[in-house]
Design an enzyme around this catalytic site. Structure first.
Site, PDB file in Angstrom:
ATOM      1  N   ASP A   1      45.878  39.028  44.411  1.00  0.00           N
ATOM      2  CA  ASP A   1      45.795  39.428  43.011  1.00  0.00           C
ATOM      3  C   ASP A   1      47.111  39.044  42.362  1.00  0.00           C
ATOM      4  OD1 ASP A   1      44.958  40.952  40.564  1.00  0.00           O
ATOM      5  OD2 ASP A   1      43.396  41.604  41.969  1.00  0.00           O
TER       6      ASP A   1
ATOM      7  N   HIS B   1      43.612  36.458  37.751  1.00  0.00           N
ATOM      8  CA  HIS B   1      44.390  37.262  38.716  1.00  0.00           C
ATOM      9  C   HIS B   1      45.271  36.347  39.573  1.00  0.00           C
ATOM     10  CE1 HIS B   1      42.365  41.165  38.027  1.00  0.00           C
ATOM     11  NE2 HIS B   1      41.313  40.426  37.745  1.00  0.00           N
TER      12      HIS B   1
ATOM     13  N   GLU C   1      37.585  39.246  35.019  1.00  0.00           N
ATOM     14  CA  GLU C   1      38.721  39.505  34.131  1.00  0.00           C
ATOM     15  C   GLU C   1      39.621  38.286  33.918  1.00  0.00           C
ATOM     16  OE1 GLU C   1      39.389  44.244  34.686  1.00  0.00           O
ATOM     17  OE2 GLU C   1      40.284  42.979  36.221  1.00  0.00           O
TER      18      GLU C   1
END
Length: 544
Positions: free
Chosen positions: A165, A237, A302
């Site tokens: 991440d 990420h 995301e």
């Protein structure tokens, strides 16, 4: 037999008991014998060629992971559909023994008896899992192995390892060593609450698993009927990756750092061919280390696509592919990586943003974290689905709206919430329900700094997750009394779970962490917002 957890399909008690003698013989096919012996280590059972009082046999007609146990005063007979079924039969016998069976060694003076009767059992769902985020806060290998033991104890069979991440890259790469040399550590970690001015601890944080560690983790898991599902979350990420190899970014001339705060970064990988080649090499390293890899998670969640839209080179590539918008390029990129995995006979898994973007291979598994509504849409479109909704399967949320809790992202997700959850709701069509593989709980680690906090977050909510995924339905009223009995076993195992009455004094605020601020982030408000986002044309943009 009335306190087994998860609840078997059928239990028929009978008078009497059978007493195990440590070191006693067990007979049957070697693979099944080994599987039964593993959870019954305190009994030190010895394989025998001749028929023994404890025996196991194979019956493929029972199906995957299924088993029966017949206990009389004279003998224990196990029938298993496969090795996993034999292992789960051993776990059930372990629960029928005194709680000392959950200690690391046999204590003198224990009478190793089990009640007579018959158990017939098989799982309701094939995917019964836990997600472990070791990217945000790293935990050493021993804690992964321990979690595998606890999953296996509860007949949970998937460990989803979130390996990268913005806040860290957690696995060795021999082909691209800067990934672990640079991407595996950050200079400091944020200490501020949500919405506050940022503050930091000034303490470096890091760690990674070698490829040999990963091979060990996978082998340890397989022996305990657990499948490791690795995740390399792309194309967003990506701060840790780009800190090591900035040329792979949508802004290749920018300097990147491993992120030292929580939340989302706009850092994103370029979708151009060199990135696909890079990821293919990394995937192959991980696949070779893990061995048997039926699933590989690509993330896809995301993503801020602004840098793609601003790049002339990426926009030209998008046009060359005949794609209209960056969101289409996002979908194409994940489809391309899924094709790479398919060439290796591996199914891709993605978060639900990738489904909303479109273009998924039909064999791609969707994890709808933003709610059951988008999960139903994925199932209706013919995708297999694993239920992962924030409510009630995100265990980084506090278990009570109370300042007595360790700090959580919001509140509240309770044991009762998990126990009442139906991964495949009754109102879905039979075809949609058939697409539901199961469910898993998520241990996002921004607020899980250590193993003691991991225990607190995971259990006993994980017990409820085991109940609903094994039985295939919400827990019945007898679950909570059975849970109380089961917690004695977890005490013997050494699990620092959250007591039903609330945290112990030393658990308030976790280990060195602050207490929760109730009422700041309400999980039901979050779920409403997340569902709205799944209908947005800009669905990939961070939802929080």
């Amino acid at each position: 037999m009335d306190d087994l957890l998860p609840r078997p399909r059928m239990v028929a008690p009978a008078p009497g008991s059978f007493e195990f003698v440590p070191g006693a013989a067990i007979s049957g096919p070697a693979e099944l014998v080994d599987a039964v012996r593993l959870p019954l280590a305190v009994l030190d059972l010895r394989p025998a060629e001749a028929a023994a009082a404890l025996s196991v046999e194979h019956d493929a007609g029972l199906g995957a992971e299924a088993y029966t146990i017949a206990i009389t005063p004279e003998a224990v007979r196990i029938t298993a559909g496969d090795r996993a079924g034999a292992f789960y039969a051993g776990q059930t016998l372990r629960q029928l023994l005194p709680a000392g069976a959950f200690r690391s060694t046999a204590l003198p003076g224990t009478s190793w008896t089990v009640p007579c009767g018959r158990v017939e059992d098989a799982p309701g769902f094939s995917w019964r899992g836990a997600h472990m985020d070791i990217a945000r806060n790293f935990l050493p290998k021993r804690e992964v192995l321990r979690l595998i033991d606890l999953l296996a104890l509860h007949k949970l069979n998937r460990l989803h390892l979130h390996l990268v991440d913005d806040q860290g890259w957690r696995v060795e790469s021999r082909a691209f060593p800067r990934l672990h040399e640079v991407g595996s550590h950050r200079a400091q970690t944020t200490t501020s609450f949500f919405g506050e001015e940022p503050t930091f601890d000034g303490v470096p944080h890091g760690g990674y698993y070698t490829l040999t560690d990963l091979a060990e983790i996978a082998a340890y898991a397989r022996a305990r009927a657990v499948t490791v599902v690795p995740e390399i979350d792309v194309p967003g990420h990506a701060s840790a990756i780009l800190a090591a190899y900035p040329s792979l970014g949508a802004k290749p001339d920018e300097t990147y750092h491993v992120l030292d705060r929580w939340g989302i970064s706009p850092a994103i990988l370029s979708p151009l061919p060199p990135t696909v080649e890079f990821l293919t090499t990394v995937f192959d390293e991980i696949i070779e280390a893990l061995g048997d890899v039926p699933y590989f998670h690509l993330g896809g969640d995301e993503c801020v696509l602004d840098d793609w839209a601003a790049s002339a080179e990426i926009s030209a590539y998008q046009a060359e592919l005949g794609l209209e918008a960056p969101a289409d390029l996002h979908a194409w990129f994940l489809r391309r990586l899924a094709d790479v995995l398919a060439e290796r006979a591996i199914r891709a898994v993605v978060w639900d943003e990738a489904f909303v973007s479109g273009m998924l291979r039909q064999d791609t598994v969707v994890m709808p974290w933003r709610g059951q509504a988008v999960g139903r849409r994925a199932a209706a479109a013919g995708h297999d689905v694993v239920a992962t909704p924030v409510f009630p399967m995100y265990f980084d949320y506090a278990e009570a709206s109370s300042a007595e809790e360790p700090v959580g992202i919001g509140d509240a997700v309770t044991v009762a919430d998990v126990a009442a959850f139906a991964p495949a709701p009754a109102e879905w069509t039979p075809e949609e329900r058939a697409r539901m593989l199961g469910a898993q709980f998520q241990l996002w680690s921004e607020r899980i700094p250590d193993a003691r906090t991991l225990d607190y977050r995971a259990w006993p909510r994980g017990c409820a997750a085991a109940e609903i995924t094994w039985t295939g339905e919400p827990a019945e009223p007898g679950f909570l009394p059975r849970l109380d009995a089961h917690l004695v076993r977890l005490d013997a195992f050494g699990v620092e779970y959250r007591p039903p009455a609330g945290p112990r004094p030393w658990q308030r605020g976790g280990t060195g962490w602050r207490r929760h601020r109730p009422g700041v982030v309400a999980v039901h408000d979050v779920m409403k917002h997340l569902d709205e986002m799944t209908h947005s044309a800009d669905s990939t943009r961070p939802s929080m």
